[in-house]
Design a protein around this motif. Structure first.
Motif, PDB file in Angstrom:
ATOM      1  N   UNK A 155     -44.316  39.947  -7.501  1.00  0.00           N
ATOM      2  CA  UNK A 155     -44.628  38.587  -7.062  1.00  0.00           C
ATOM      3  C   UNK A 155     -46.140  38.419  -7.063  1.00  0.00           C
ATOM      4  N   UNK A 156     -46.602  37.341  -7.704  1.00  0.00           N
ATOM      5  CA  UNK A 156     -48.027  37.046  -7.725  1.00  0.00           C
ATOM      6  C   UNK A 156     -48.299  35.943  -6.717  1.00  0.00           C
ATOM      7  N   UNK A 157     -49.368  36.100  -5.948  1.00  0.00           N
ATOM      8  CA  UNK A 157     -49.800  35.028  -5.036  1.00  0.00           C
ATOM      9  C   UNK A 157     -51.271  34.757  -5.227  1.00  0.00           C
ATOM     10  N   UNK A 158     -51.690  33.607  -4.745  1.00  0.00           N
ATOM     11  CA  UNK A 158     -53.036  33.130  -5.048  1.00  0.00           C
ATOM     12  C   UNK A 158     -53.941  33.225  -3.829  1.00  0.00           C
ATOM     13  N   UNK A 159     -54.821  34.209  -3.813  1.00  0.00           N
ATOM     14  CA  UNK A 159     -55.740  34.395  -2.695  1.00  0.00           C
ATOM     15  C   UNK A 159     -57.110  33.851  -3.083  1.00  0.00           C
ATOM     16  N   UNK A 160     -57.254  32.521  -2.989  1.00  0.00           N
ATOM     17  CA  UNK A 160     -58.502  31.909  -3.447  1.00  0.00           C
ATOM     18  C   UNK A 160     -59.646  32.180  -2.482  1.00  0.00           C
ATOM     19  N   UNK A 161     -59.329  32.413  -1.222  1.00  0.00           N
ATOM     20  CA  UNK A 161     -60.377  32.642  -0.229  1.00  0.00           C
ATOM     21  C   UNK A 161     -60.715  34.133  -0.216  1.00  0.00           C
ATOM     22  N   UNK A 162     -61.932  34.461  -0.698  1.00  0.00           N
ATOM     23  CA  UNK A 162     -62.296  35.865  -0.891  1.00  0.00           C
ATOM     24  C   UNK A 162     -62.215  36.671   0.402  1.00  0.00           C
ATOM     25  N   UNK A 163     -62.527  36.030   1.517  1.00  0.00           N
ATOM     26  CA  UNK A 163     -62.562  36.780   2.777  1.00  0.00           C
ATOM     27  C   UNK A 163     -61.175  37.238   3.214  1.00  0.00           C
ATOM     28  N   UNK A 164     -60.110  36.648   2.660  1.00  0.00           N
ATOM     29  CA  UNK A 164     -58.766  37.006   3.095  1.00  0.00           C
ATOM     30  C   UNK A 164     -58.137  38.086   2.210  1.00  0.00           C
ATOM     31  N   UNK A 165     -58.851  38.499   1.154  1.00  0.00           N
ATOM     32  CA  UNK A 165     -58.220  39.429   0.204  1.00  0.00           C
ATOM     33  C   UNK A 165     -58.050  40.820   0.790  1.00  0.00           C
ATOM     34  N   UNK A 166     -59.122  41.379   1.347  1.00  0.00           N
ATOM     35  CA  UNK A 166     -58.990  42.711   1.938  1.00  0.00           C
ATOM     36  C   UNK A 166     -57.986  42.701   3.094  1.00  0.00           C
TER      37      UNK A 166
END
Lengths: 520, 304, 317
Positions: free
Chosen positions: A223-234
């Motif tokens: 499943x691919x999801x879209x983490x556009x906000x860089x601060x939420x990736x880690x």
């Protein structure tokens, strides 16, 4: 007796465990929310991350050797004049909807891409001087170019020129984007724009290229999801919600590296490094000395270590170091040298006569209009650049713009400095940015000699000759100080250690998901 | 509830009464409620209000003197002092480029307050007359103004803001206008709702009956009675405009990078949240304290 | 509802008003796009590197060569053909693009409003009842925290606390109810601030009304006084405010959507505006306006039901 039963049961369990099957599920974090994901139409690098595994291409590029290996085409021939390519296709290949793959399908795809009504943003240009596709027989297709075109194999190895099911395209029409149908190891199961994209294994897959390690997909679902906000990736990685995440912020990457549960897989991206195009038609950047002063006055090492924590190399020229044809000689051009920069500015007549700290000439202060987009840590980079240039007496007007606005600004030529970065394994990518008539000629350069070289390089088939010519091109670009190179793009992939076998193709962006496995 | 009784008692004491009884309260019903207000304590004798005044004064004074304290401006960098915590890195620490956060905060106070005040002035300047006219005049005026406000509200505020930014260019002035325009419509609607509420009171009926002009009713009777709610809402709006300005900055549509406007500082500091939490926390707290102070003062002033 | 007005007439009048508002809103969108500098055809095709002839052809196809009034008429009449048209950028039907995003947006808006109202009324009542005490200060501070904390900041703090450290709730995407908790909490917290403040002011005002005194004097218990005599008449502006917030949420939850990696109309709207995709903008404005109108209609009914005084004396008379 009981023991025997147990043994039999165990044996049976082991036996089923040995038969190839797909198991496990991962969540893969994408970083952009593309406006569209039809590879024939759209240009985003993000779309290729899932779709590389939905589609197959005629040929594949081996990341180790840079050579091309068979994909949907078993073999191919190039005519002596380099204008006619003949591909002999693999038999027995079926699209996910059951449509057989054949020469007619290839023709259909190429004609779809080159039809102006499709308004293809990338694929059409990758085909270069494409003239027509001819079906020779059921499994032989001939692609005719109007002039020799060396980058064709490279183009055909990319997902943008992937083979889609003609039946599906006709059936879904405008909604094809949501129902993409290829021949690849994974089936495009569901796509809700902005929310998720799900891939499931294609059980019939048996025609993978030899660069794949497995015959069929090892995972049951991705499943691919879209983490556009860089601060939420880690945080998404750390909470276990995502297993793979692209473009982890450098500071987070440094921290995750120390965590035994995660690893960082940095992938250098071939193509155009992150550069600031200098508009050579707009004063004072029409003066070579001012342009050179700007590069001398930019401490790229500090930018890379401050903003990127040293995770990506300083760029020396327009191409990143991992691109075919990259010439390391360009690194000798502009070492950080503020006094040299000051001298050049003085020579060009820019002196601080009124003592306000900003250089001026004929009563005009040395002020540059610099635009930036929100991606690639540009907001941080430009602050450092502006402070370095302020010490040289250069004033910068910064304005953050969106991509459509940047396109408009570039077209009107109202900028002094505008940044870009792009991926591509073939140095032919330089033609997109430095050819006088090119659509991304943001330096507004008009150098007939450079144009000639760029045209000629596309017609050369000998790798050594090409490399030599591209070296000349890179040197010219830097001699003329058309760009300020900042950094080579490196994609910092954060990966949960339960995920194994994650490898990327020659483009650097696109994972070969067929080989990915998980430990439960 | 004890508090409520205290109120009632204080009120009745001033009426010369001892205890509420049904008969007495029935009589009270006929007295215009304005007189029923308990006398507020002077503002300066309320510790919370004093704190609020002190904070706002501090921000304003800081904003006024910072050009003399730190003439090199908010962008002065010292990369060798990057991301130092409060203490080692000065009063409030340094950010990732070694800029002093305290200095940036004071410089940013100028930008932030000025942005907020401009946006609020626009919102109140447009919203108050419209809402008051609709709420107190009623009838056709109300119908027309309300349709206009409805359309304005039904129009996504984001679209409005993006359009304003596209037309006027980027920068804090454009952000102030974009946010102020978006805030004007809800303000007008609240003014109108409050005015309508008050207009339904019997004493307004009485004023209409004795032939007071609509303008007089609106300005003399409705506006003063609506003032507490409107002042509070205006104070709330200050928080709202600062918040939405910060949101535009987060989306990368506001001020140029490095602008020490507090919302922008907070958005930027987010990237260093785990490594240097103070970079985001300091402007975040400053934003909260300022909105809190404005709310307290709006509330207390509204009561007088 | 005007006293004595027949139901049918009332409904007709509301429908007419709704049509008027819709028309005003989409006209506003058209004007806004006319005022924005740049040429949509060029913006759309610049990325695709089309030749000038191709751009001209697209401009003609899009009808951008016609005089503005003609474009405006076509923009309006396009609606009467019964579809929302095709997005210029994505070349997909606008209707299906909106329908894809609507459930996520509605779900978030409803959950966020619900959370915000609950929190707001609770904090506001607490502050009003214990006015002037430390409870008031605490409740007020909490509500102001909600007012002054940008969603992109409270959201990431919630993710770190509830998702990374405690591992209670997921921080991204859609799915079961658990996926909704953090975004709704974040959004609700930011909404609760203004609701709490308004509840407090309104309730304090009503507390001062003599009829509360009368109710108290008759010995009616506190909870009944609060519910029937305090909250009900104070509810008008509160309901109006909540309705307003709902309107904002449709386009305005874009930051929440991006922090929690959610889909939604907000993100679609940003895309539409940046690429000047007029058919998509029109579709989004219409959707927003219809939902806004429905919610404000509901709010008006609620208001009249809650405050009997308005039923007897409509302001319009």
């Amino acid at each position: 007796m009981r023991r025997l039963l147990l043994f039999l049961l165990l044996a049976a369990a082991l036996a089923t465990g040995c038969t190839p099957r797909s198991e496990g599920r991962i969540v893969y974090g994408l970083t952009l929310n593309p406006t569209g994901i039809d590879p024939h139409i759209n240009a985003s690098s993000e779309l290729g991350i899932p779709l590389t595994s939905v589609y197959d291409t005629l040929v594949y590029q081996d990341p180790q050797t840079g050579g091309f290996v068979p994909g949907l085409a078993e073999r191919w021939e190039v005519s002596a004049d380099g204008q006619v390519y003949t591909f002999y296709l693999r038999r027995g290949v079926k699209f996910h909807d059951g449509t057989p793959f054949n020469a007619e399908a290839v023709r259909f795809n190429l004609e779809r891409i080159t039809n102006p009504d499709l308004a293809s943003q990338k694929a059409r240009f990758m085909l270069g001087p494409f003239e027509r596709a001819e079906v020779v027989d059921e499994y032989t297709i001939r692609i005719v170019m109007s002039e020799p075109y060396a980058p064709l194999l490279d183009s055909l190895s990319q997902v943008y020129l992937a083979m889609a099911s003609p039946a599906a395209i006709q059936k879904w029409g405008l909604e094809y984007q949501l129902h993409q149908t290829g021949t690849g190891p994974f089936i495009f199961a569901e796509f809700v724009p902005g929310d998720h994209l799900t891939l499931r294994p294609n059980p019939d897959y048996a025609w993978g290229p030899r660069v794949y390690q497995h015959k069929t997909a090892q995972l049951a679902e991705i499943e691919f999801r879209f983490f556009t906000d860089a601060a939420t990736r880690a945080p998404a990685l750390e909470s276990g919600e995502a297993d793979v995440m692209g473009e982890v912020p450098p500071l987070d990457a440094v921290r995750l590296q120390k965590n035994p549960n995660f690893r960082i897989q940095p992938v250098p991206i071939p193509g155009l490094s992150l550069v600031y195009f200098m508009n050579v038609t707009r004063p004072p950047l029409d003066d070579l000395r001012v342009r050179q002063a700007l590069i001398y006055g930019t401490d790229r090492q500090v930018i890379v270590s401050t903003v990127f924590q040293g995770t990506s190399p300083v760029a020396c020229g327009p191409l990143t170091a991992v691109t075919f044809g990259y010439d390391p000689a360009v690194c000798q051009f502009y070492p950080y040298d503020p006094s040299r920069a000051a001298t050049l500015l003085e020579e060009a007549g820019w002196k601080d006569t009124d003592g306000d700290g900003i250089r001026d000439r004929n009563g005009q202060p040395l002020t540059l209009d610099l635009y930036l987009m929100g991606w690639g840590y540009l907001p941080d980079i430009v602050q450092l650049m502006a402070s370095q240039w302020a010490q040289l007496g250069i004033n910068v007007n910064m304005q953050k713009v969106t991509y459509p606005e940047a396109l408009q600004i570039a077209k009107d030529g109202t900028h002094h400095l505008l940044p870009f970065s792009s991926s591509g394994t073939d140095p032919h990518i330089l033609r997109t940015f430095f050819y006088s008539q090119a659509r991304f000629n943001w330096s507004k350069v008009n150098d007939p000699e450079l144009d000639g070289w760029l045209d000629e390089a596309a017609r050369l088939f000998d790798r050594n000759q090409r490399a030599a010519l591209y070296s000349r091109i890179q040197n010219r670009i830097m001699e003329q100080a058309l760009v300020i190179p900042i950094r080579d793009y490196v994609n910092l992939n954060g990966v949960n250690n339960r995920v194994q076998g994650l490898r990327f193709d020659a483009q650097g962006w696109f994972p070969w998901l067929i080989d990915v496995t998980v430990q439960q | 509830m004890r508090v409520y009784f205290a109120d009632a008692k204080r009120y009745l004491e001033r009426q010369g009464q001892e205890q509420p009884t049904l008969m007495r309260t029935m009589r009270i019903l006929e007295i215009p409620q304005l007189q029923a207000r308990p006398l507020p304590r002077p503002l300066l004798r309320q510790p919370v209000a004093v704190l609020a005044i002190l904070w706002l004064t501090g921000v304003i004074v800081g904003a006024a003197v910072i050009p003399y304290l730190a003439p090199e401006g908010p962008q002065a960098m010292d990369l060798s002092r990057a991301m130092l915590p409060p203490g080692r890195g000065g009063l409030l620490g340094t950010d990732f480029m070694g800029r002093d956060i305290f200095v940036r905060l004071l410089w940013g106070g100028r930008l932030t307050l000025w942005m907020g005040i401009r946006a609020l002035a626009l919102a109140v300047g447009l919203g108050l007359p419209l809402g008051l006219a609709a709420g107190s005049l009623g009838g056709r005026v109300d119908a027309i103004v309300m349709r206009l406000i409805d359309a304005w509200l039904a129009f996504p505020s984001l679209l409005l803001a993006l359009t304003v930014l596209a037309i006027l260019g980027r920068g804090l002035s454009s952000v102030a206008i974009a946010v102020g325009l978006a805030a004007a419509a809800p303000y007008a609607r609240i003014v109108r709702a409050t005015a309508r509420e008050i207009r339904a009171q019997p004493y307004i009926e009485a004023a209409i009956a004795v032939g007071a002009s609509p303008l007089r009713i609106a300005l003399r009777h409705i506006l003063p009675n609506a003032a507490p709610a409107l002042a509070t809402f205006a104070a709330i709006q200050l928080g709202w405009v600062l918040l939405h300005g910060a949101g535009l900055n987060y989306m990368g549509l506001g001020a140029p990078p490095g602008t020490p406007e507090w919302g922008a500082m907070l958005a930027e500091g987010r990237d260093y949240l785990r490594a240097a939490p103070w970079v985001a926390a300091v402007p975040g707290l400053a934003l909260t304290f300022t909105v809190l102070a404005a709310n307290i003062l709006g509330d207390r002033l509204g009561r007088e | 509802m005007l006293a004595g007005e027949p139901m049918l007439g009332y409904v007709g009048r509301r429908l007419l008003e709704a049509a008027l508002v819709l028309w005003l809103a989409i006209t506003l969108a058209f004007v806004a796009m006319q005022l924005t500098p740049g040429d949509p055809a060029e913006t759309l095709l610049a990325a695709s590197g089309a030749s000038p002839e191709e751009i001209d052809r697209l401009r003609a196809d899009m009808g951008l060569d016609d005089p503005v009034p003609v474009q405006y008429i076509r923009y309006l009449t396009g609606l009467f053909r019964g579809d929302l048209g095709i997005s210029w950028l994505q070349r997909r039907p606008v209707l299906s693009m909106i329908l894809e995003q609507l459930p996520a947006t509605a779900e978030l808006a409803v959950a966020g409003i619900w959370m915000g109202t609950l929190l707001g009324i609770f904090l506001g009542l607490l502050a009003a009842i214990y006015r002037g005490t430390w409870v008031d200060s605490l409740a007020t501070t909490l509500s102001v925290l909600g007012l002054s904390t940008p969603v992109f900041w409270s959201g990431i703090l919630m993710i770190l606390l509830f998702s990374v450290h405690l591992r209670w709730f997921p921080s991204s995407g859609r799915g079961d109810l658990r996926h909704l908790v953090l975004p709704a909490l974040t959004l609700g917290f930011s909404l609760s601030g203004s609701i709490a403040r308004l509840v407090r002011t309104q309730v304090v005002e009503v507390f001062r009304m003599p009829y509360i005194l009368a109710a108290q004097a008759r010995g009616i218990p506190l909870w009944r006084v609060l519910l029937m005599h305090v909250l009900r008449p104070a509810a008008g502006p509160i309901v109006a405010l909540i309705a307003l917030q709902f309107g904002f949420l449709l386009g305005g939850a874009v930051v929440t959507e991006s922090v929690f990696a959610r889909q939604g109309l907000g993100r679609l709207a940003v895309q539409a505006i940046l690429w000047r995709d007029l058919p998509l903008i029109r579709g989004i404005v219409i959707t927003g306006a219809i939902i806004y109108l429905l919610v404000s209609l509901l709010a008006d009914f609620l208001h009249a039901w809650l405050d009997p005084r308005l039923r007897e004396r409509p302001a319009g008379q």
